[in-house]
Design a protein around this motif. Structure first.
Motif, PDB file in Angstrom:
ATOM      1  N   THR A 171       0.724  -1.069   0.107  1.00  0.00           N
ATOM      2  CA  THR A 171      -0.076   0.020  -0.110  1.00  0.00           C
ATOM      3  C   THR A 171       0.989   1.143  -0.162  1.00  0.00           C
ATOM      4  O   THR A 171       2.091   1.198   0.360  1.00  0.00           O
ATOM      5  CB  THR A 171      -0.965   0.025   1.198  1.00  0.00           C
ATOM      6  N   HIS A 172       0.300   2.394  -0.433  1.00  0.00           N
ATOM      7  CA  HIS A 172       0.948   3.534  -0.412  1.00  0.00           C
ATOM      8  C   HIS A 172       0.029   4.731   0.371  1.00  0.00           C
ATOM      9  O   HIS A 172      -1.065   4.661   0.385  1.00  0.00           O
ATOM     10  CB  HIS A 172       1.150   3.930  -1.805  1.00  0.00           C
ATOM     11  N   TRP A 173       1.049   5.938   0.407  1.00  0.00           N
ATOM     12  CA  TRP A 173       0.186   7.218   1.043  1.00  0.00           C
ATOM     13  C   TRP A 173       0.508   8.079  -0.079  1.00  0.00           C
ATOM     14  O   TRP A 173       1.212   8.355  -0.695  1.00  0.00           O
ATOM     15  CB  TRP A 173       0.895   7.674   2.145  1.00  0.00           C
ATOM     16  N   LEU A 174      -0.865   8.773  -0.239  1.00  0.00           N
ATOM     17  CA  LEU A 174      -0.741   9.994  -1.180  1.00  0.00           C
ATOM     18  C   LEU A 174      -0.221  11.053  -0.400  1.00  0.00           C
ATOM     19  O   LEU A 174      -1.006  11.549   0.707  1.00  0.00           O
ATOM     20  CB  LEU A 174      -1.956  10.308  -1.833  1.00  0.00           C
ATOM     21  N   GLU A 175       0.696  11.691  -0.456  1.00  0.00           N
ATOM     22  CA  GLU A 175       1.208  12.826   0.240  1.00  0.00           C
ATOM     23  C   GLU A 175       0.675  14.190  -0.218  1.00  0.00           C
ATOM     24  O   GLU A 175       1.004  14.534  -1.230  1.00  0.00           O
ATOM     25  CB  GLU A 175       2.777  12.871   0.264  1.00  0.00           C
ATOM     26  N   VAL A 176       0.154  14.918   0.862  1.00  0.00           N
ATOM     27  CA  VAL A 176      -0.459  16.137   0.605  1.00  0.00           C
ATOM     28  C   VAL A 176       0.052  16.927   2.067  1.00  0.00           C
ATOM     29  O   VAL A 176      -0.189  16.607   3.041  1.00  0.00           O
ATOM     30  CB  VAL A 176      -1.876  16.121   0.590  1.00  0.00           C
TER      31      VAL A 176
END
Length: 93
Positions: free
Chosen positions: A61-66
């Motif tokens: 899984t991945h995080w969307l970085e904002v």
């Protein structure tokens, strides 16, 4: 009034992803991250690694970085692609 009943593997996976996510984070499956990266090459994704998802086993899984001082707007440009806009927010009181 239209009523919808959604079920199946996609809905179950989304529910599990939400369960294993963290507050104020956008958690993506490997396939969702790959598709987002294809449509929005400049997007910043951070691999979270492999986690155990009940009923699915190990998933990458991945995080969307904002940035916390930014807003995220995702809209459909046409039938095939998305437009992702990350912009700075101006907090004025």
């Amino acid at each position: 009034n239209p009523r919808f009943c959604l079920f199946g593997d996609t809905v179950n996976t989304a529910s599990r992803m939400e369960t294993y996510s963290e507050p104020n984070m956008i958690h993506l499956s490997d396939s969702a991250a790959a598709e987002l990266r294809r449509q929005v090459p400049h997007v910043k994704l951070t691999p979270r690694g492999r986690i155990e998802i009940k009923g699915k086993g190990l998933m990458s899984t991945h995080w969307l970085e904002v940035d916390q001082n930014s807003t995220l707007d995702i809209s459909r440009k046409d039938n095939e692609s998305l437009e992702l806009v990350i912009s700075e927010t101006n907090e004025r009181e």
